[in-house]
Design a protein around this motif. Structure first.
Motif, mmCIF file in Angstrom:
data_model
loop_
_atom_site.group_PDB
_atom_site.id
_atom_site.type_symbol
_atom_site.label_atom_id
_atom_site.label_comp_id
_atom_site.label_asym_id
_atom_site.label_seq_id
_atom_site.Cartn_x
_atom_site.Cartn_y
_atom_site.Cartn_z
ATOM 1 N N VAL A 235 14.411 8.896 6.437
ATOM 2 C CA VAL A 235 15.467 9.059 5.427
ATOM 3 C C VAL A 235 16.298 7.776 5.333
ATOM 4 O O VAL A 235 16.736 7.388 4.250
ATOM 5 N N PHE A 236 16.467 7.120 6.480
ATOM 6 C CA PHE A 236 17.236 5.880 6.530
ATOM 7 C C PHE A 236 16.723 4.874 5.494
ATOM 8 O O PHE A 236 17.515 4.254 4.784
ATOM 9 N N ILE A 237 15.397 4.723 5.387
ATOM 10 C CA ILE A 237 14.861 3.716 4.461
ATOM 11 C C ILE A 237 14.655 4.256 3.047
ATOM 12 O O ILE A 237 14.095 3.570 2.192
ATOM 13 N N SER A 238 15.089 5.498 2.796
ATOM 14 C CA SER A 238 15.104 5.972 1.405
ATOM 15 C C SER A 238 16.423 5.581 0.742
ATOM 16 O O SER A 238 16.643 5.857 -0.426
ATOM 17 N N ASN A 239 17.307 4.936 1.528
ATOM 18 C CA ASN A 239 18.605 4.470 1.012
ATOM 19 C C ASN A 239 19.410 5.609 0.403
ATOM 20 O O ASN A 239 20.054 5.461 -0.634
ATOM 21 N N THR A 240 19.342 6.764 1.078
ATOM 22 C CA THR A 240 20.012 7.947 0.551
ATOM 23 C C THR A 240 21.454 8.007 1.002
ATOM 24 O O THR A 240 21.763 7.730 2.155
ATOM 25 N N ASN A 241 22.309 8.339 0.071
ATOM 26 C CA ASN A 241 23.701 8.598 0.442
ATOM 27 C C ASN A 241 24.349 9.524 -0.572
ATOM 28 O O ASN A 241 23.965 9.572 -1.729
ATOM 29 N N VAL B 130 0.864 -1.169 0.000
ATOM 30 C CA VAL B 130 0.000 0.000 0.000
ATOM 31 C C VAL B 130 0.908 1.229 0.000
ATOM 32 O O VAL B 130 1.874 1.283 0.761
ATOM 33 N N VAL B 131 0.596 2.184 -0.885
ATOM 34 C CA VAL B 131 1.346 3.441 -0.817
ATOM 35 C C VAL B 131 0.452 4.489 -0.179
ATOM 36 O O VAL B 131 -0.754 4.514 -0.399
ATOM 37 N N PRO C 51 18.822 9.432 -3.194
ATOM 38 C CA PRO C 51 18.113 8.228 -2.765
ATOM 39 C C PRO C 51 18.308 7.043 -3.707
ATOM 40 O O PRO C 51 18.730 7.216 -4.848
ATOM 41 N N ASN C 52 18.047 5.872 -3.196
ATOM 42 C CA ASN C 52 17.981 4.656 -4.023
ATOM 43 C C ASN C 52 16.623 4.028 -3.745
ATOM 44 O O ASN C 52 16.509 3.076 -2.988
ATOM 45 N N TYR C 53 15.583 4.603 -4.358
ATOM 46 C CA TYR C 53 14.223 4.131 -4.077
ATOM 47 C C TYR C 53 13.968 2.797 -4.762
ATOM 48 O O TYR C 53 14.115 2.685 -5.974
ATOM 49 N N PRO C 54 13.557 1.773 -4.005
ATOM 50 C CA PRO C 54 13.057 0.572 -4.663
ATOM 51 C C PRO C 54 11.529 0.634 -4.702
ATOM 52 O O PRO C 54 10.886 1.006 -3.722
ATOM 53 N N ASN C 55 10.925 0.321 -5.806
ATOM 54 C CA ASN C 55 9.459 0.186 -5.917
ATOM 55 C C ASN C 55 8.690 1.447 -5.576
ATOM 56 O O ASN C 55 7.566 1.389 -5.083
ATOM 57 N N MET C 56 9.284 2.644 -5.759
ATOM 58 C CA MET C 56 8.584 3.885 -5.396
ATOM 59 C C MET C 56 7.985 4.580 -6.617
ATOM 60 O O MET C 56 7.712 4.050 -7.602
ATOM 61 N N ARG D 83 4.197 -3.134 7.958
ATOM 62 C CA ARG D 83 5.516 -2.532 8.170
ATOM 63 C C ARG D 83 5.857 -1.596 7.013
ATOM 64 O O ARG D 83 5.487 -1.826 5.864
ATOM 65 N N ARG D 84 6.572 -0.536 7.370
ATOM 66 C CA ARG D 84 6.914 0.468 6.389
ATOM 67 C C ARG D 84 8.157 0.010 5.634
ATOM 68 O O ARG D 84 9.139 -0.385 6.255
ATOM 69 N N LEU D 85 8.106 0.047 4.307
ATOM 70 C CA LEU D 85 9.229 -0.457 3.518
ATOM 71 C C LEU D 85 10.121 0.659 2.986
ATOM 72 O O LEU D 85 11.327 0.496 2.872
ATOM 73 N N SER D 86 9.508 1.778 2.605
ATOM 74 C CA SER D 86 10.317 2.809 1.976
ATOM 75 C C SER D 86 9.694 4.173 2.195
ATOM 76 O O SER D 86 8.521 4.287 2.567
ATOM 77 N N TYR D 87 10.491 5.186 1.964
ATOM 78 C CA TYR D 87 10.073 6.565 2.213
ATOM 79 C C TYR D 87 10.752 7.473 1.204
ATOM 80 O O TYR D 87 11.898 7.216 0.808
ATOM 81 N N GLY D 88 10.059 8.541 0.815
ATOM 82 C CA GLY D 88 10.716 9.514 -0.054
ATOM 83 C C GLY D 88 9.854 10.743 -0.231
ATOM 84 O O GLY D 88 8.712 10.803 0.255
#
Lengths: 545, 249
Positions: free
Chosen positions: A451-457, A253-254, A540-545, A291-296
């Protein structure tokens, strides 16, 4: 550092989103049809195609049907047909179901991950011979002596924090046509606006910030294809904003929230409004046990037709959301971005075929094609809706109903956008602070864990990509007058006022956290913050966003 | 002198890994994938040896699905000369990887194999050692410095509490540690050139190696979430808590 190398193409495209990729595909299709040879190179600042792409998203497949009619056979990731549309008006504790406005009907549409859709478009483009280079950011526009655009240069890398180390120079990409497909608030597009006065005669562009989370929910709560939009709480009636909640495939679900960046109260925090929104009794149930999978987050252009700039200039064009083709009442910008790209590609292919050697090319036919297209008609009919919201939620809903049902989008007037978003902020003394609830770590979260789960670096050893024109403004103006709104509108915790306790407040910029949403570049009250591209591959490295 | 460098495609180091909902595996669905960072160091070291005139051809090898071609192209863009993909959809254990690499060594006849010390997904830290064992070659693991002579190499190893300097004869297997070097940025022209470098794809079956798994995974679990901290009033309370609650002193 060594001198920059250069490479030459017929067309260079800046940005690997839906518009950039559609332009690339269309150019190659036309070249094949007409036996024309058009070399196309596409740069993408993300680490891969799709890494920086974030959208709701409900896709209207109209343009895709035109671009790739056999998309089903080619495995396009359109897996969840839209089923039930729901439009709710929220108060703090209640929800009232409203009739779904006609623009928001979604029969025939699909709920997708736009990131995955772009990954697929990228494959299609590569199969047609487009050279795609992710991990390289176009950092500079290059010009011919006659003032026309010559191409772009990628940024230097490895130059160290202060830009003083021996690094690797960028590369110059020269092209007969450079297509700017940077998405909302493109950093190069901004310089083109000034250089070619492209915004003369257009309304100021207005924006919104969209913040999104991807959740995995309990199977029994999952209803694939279900679409919910809300207006009202937690926004006050003076602030434009609303939510989206879509049920995808695989128990996903988004959920997201969009706030118009013309908001006035500097104490408003779009991030915290979104977190608070999820706690509404009509909303929170679906997340129970999930559970939350990703954020952006990403800014979007909301100005519509009135705010679209001049689209062509010698040497290049603007396509997609960097020009601002989003249909706000429809809450969709993908099919419009793709259509603008197709029209531009057609104009470019014609212009290339008839070009005189040594003369700058301007694909002016693109503007005419746009004006004759269904895209123009679609945007024309909804042009008055978003501007009417400056009157507040109730008058705007009433007006929008009249404009849509009575005038059918053909009212004999056009409402204009009066102000740029950064001019709308009121001084803190005229506003009330907003007390937001603390995150519970289950349904609501703080910025850093998000931000942690946006896989940003971003590589640490590079100059900051958020530039202050005047380093004294953050304290002297932003903090004094507006209580440093950048701390609140930034969805990634990039801006922090530190040292208050010692009586020496200063602005700390955590550029590594930046998710490339561009909100600071838009909303900073004195336009003192400038967003430029960091080293390619960062963000970010968004998966499935 | 030829160098073989095995490279593995793993989930990118910036991606926060999590398990699938059913706990059966790590969820890599549409996650950004990259070359294992230690392998990147291995490729870089091989290129530096070549640039210094100490090595000739560099062959990058990967084992996995067709998608692994992207990490091989990345190695070629950095400066490797040739690439080999051993194609399989199966997830292989370190011993199977070492056996396949032994076959590659038999075909390619390199004098040096430089591996990453471990991959960031499995963290097994075994393939390099097993390969040396199977070949009967000397091994120099956790290398932070590599000096290559004609018949041997001097390798500085990172060990607990210090450094160990050893000499090995060639041919040998060296595995890389983090401090050996900083891999270079790949440039656009080099990425373009890499598209034209040879990349052979060979099916795993053609090697006639028994790669069947020998281990059974009993379960996977994510690390426990960190619980919230508490603020203590003074040193005495801190000591009491460390002693009685945390039981660490």
């Amino acid at each position: 550092m060594n001198a920059r190398e250069s490479m030459e193409y017929d067309v260079v495209i800046v940005g690997g989103g839906p518009s950039g990729l559609s332009a690339a595909i269309r150019l190659k299709q036309l070249a094949a049809d007409k036996g024309q040879d058009i070399s196309v190179c596409l740069l993408e600042k993300g680490s891969e195609i799709g890494a920086h792409i974030l959208s709701g998203a409900v896709l209207e497949p109209r343009t895709l049907n035109e671009l790739i009619p056999d998309w089903k056979d080619k495995g396009a990731p359109l897996n969840t047909p839209a089923q039930k549309d729901q439009f709710l008006l929220l108060t703090e504790t209640e929800s009232i179901q409203l009739p779904t406005p006609p623009q928001m009907h979604n029969e025939g549409n699909y709920i997708i991950s736009l990131g995955n859709f772009c990954r697929w478009l990228g494959q299609q483009a590569e199969e047609l011979g487009v050279e795609i280079y992710p991990g390289f950011a176009a950092a500079e526009v290059l010009y011919h002596p006659d003032g026309s655009v010559k191409g772009v240069a990628t940024g230097n890398v490895g130059t160290g924090k202060n830009g003083d180390q021996e690094g690797e120079p960028g590369i110059e990409l020269w092209a007969k046509q450079t297509v700017f497909a940077e998405g909302c608030r493109g950093s190069l597009t901004k310089t083109l606006f000034e250089r070619f006065k492209l915004r003369n005669g257009a309304d100021p562009q207005t924006y919104g910030i969209g913040i999104k989370e991807l959740w995995e929910v309990k199977p029994e709560l999952h209803q694939p294809g279900k679409i919910t939009h809300t207006a009202g709480w937690p926004m006050d009636t003076a602030t434009y904003g609303g939510s989206f909640l879509y049920h995808l495939e695989n128990n996903q679900v988004v959920v997201g929230f969009v706030v118009g960046l013309d908001y006035q109260n500097p104490y408003l925090s779009p991030y915290e409004e979104f977190q608070r929104f999820k706690t509404h009794p009509a909303i929170k149930g679906v997340f129970e046990g999930g559970r939350r999978l990703s954020y952006g987050a990403r800014a979007i252009s909301e100005g519509g037709l009135q705010s679209i700039p001049k689209l062509t200039f010698p040497g290049g064009v603007l396509i997609g959301d960097t020009a601002g083709f989003l249909n706000v009442p429809k809450i969709k910008g993908t099919h419009t971005a793709m259509k603008s790209a197709m029209l531009a590609a057609e104009a470019i292919a014609e212009a290339l075929a008839t070009a005189q050697e040594g003369q700058p090319i301007e694909a002016a036919a693109y503007t005419d094609k746009f004006k004759q297209s269904w895209l123009y008609d679609e945007l024309y009919r909804v042009r008055n809706i978003r501007p009417s919201f400056r009157w507040g939620l109730w008058p705007a809903m009433l007006y929008s109903a009249l404009d849509t049902y009575l005038f059918r989008g053909k009212a004999p007037w056009t409402l204009h956008h009066q102000h740029a978003d950064h001019e709308c902020l009121k001084p803190k003394d005229e506003c009330t602070p907003i007390a937001y609830p603390k995150p519970d770590g289950v349904l609501t979260f703080d910025r850093l864990s998000s931000v942690f789960i946006s896989n940003t670096n971003h590589s640490e050893d590079q100059p900051p990509h958020l530039k202050l024109k005047d380093p004294t403004v953050p304290i002297r103006v932003n903090l004094e007058k507006y209580d440093a709104p950048e701390q609140r509108y930034c969805p990634a915790g990039v801006y922090e006022i530190v040292g208050r306790e010692e009586g020496e407040p200063r602005l700390q910029i955590n550029a590594q956290n930046c998710v490339h949403c561009k909100t600071c570049d838009i909303k900073d009250p004195t336009q003192n913050i400038g967003w430029v591209t960091p080293e390619g591959g960062g963000g970010p490295n968004y998966p499935n966003m | 002198m030829k160098i073989v460098v095995p490279v593995k495609r793993v989930i990118d180091a910036n991606v926060k890994v999590r398990l699938k909902a059913d706990g059966s595996a790590v969820d890599s669905d549409n996650a950004k994938m990259s070359m294992n960072p230690f392998d990147e160091i291995a490729v870089e070291e091989a290129i530096r040896l070549k640039e210094a005139g100490a090595a000739g051809e560099i062959v990058a090898v990967s084992i996995g699905s067709d998608a692994c071609q992207d990490v091989l192209r990345a190695a070629l863009a950095m400066g490797a000369d040739r690439a080999l993909l051993i194609r399989t959809e199966a997830v292989l254990e370190p011993l199977a990887v070492a056996k396949l690499l032994r076959e590659v060594v038999a075909r390619e006849q390199p004098r040096l194999v430089i591996c990453g010390k471990q991959s960031t997904d499995g963290d097994a830290n075994q393939a390099g050692q097993m390969l040396a064992g199977l070949l009967g070659w000397p091994q120099a693991t956790f290398a932070s410095k590599l000096d290559l002579g004609t018949d041997g190499a001097t390798v500085t190893r990172e060990i607990d509490g210090g450094l160990e300097i050893i000499a090995v004869t060639l041919p040998a297997v060296v595995t890389t540690d983090l401090r050996l070097n900083s891999p270079r940025y790949t440039t656009l022209p080099n990425i373009m050139k890499a598209k034209k470098k040879p990349l052979d794809v060979v099916a795993l079956d053609e090697f006639g190696v028994d790669t069947r798994p020998r281990l059974t995974t009993l379960g996977l679990a994510e690390p426990a979430a960190r619980s919230a901290g508490v603020r203590v009033a003074d040193v005495a309370e801190l000591l009491a808590k460390l002693k009685n609650e945390a039981k660490v002193i």
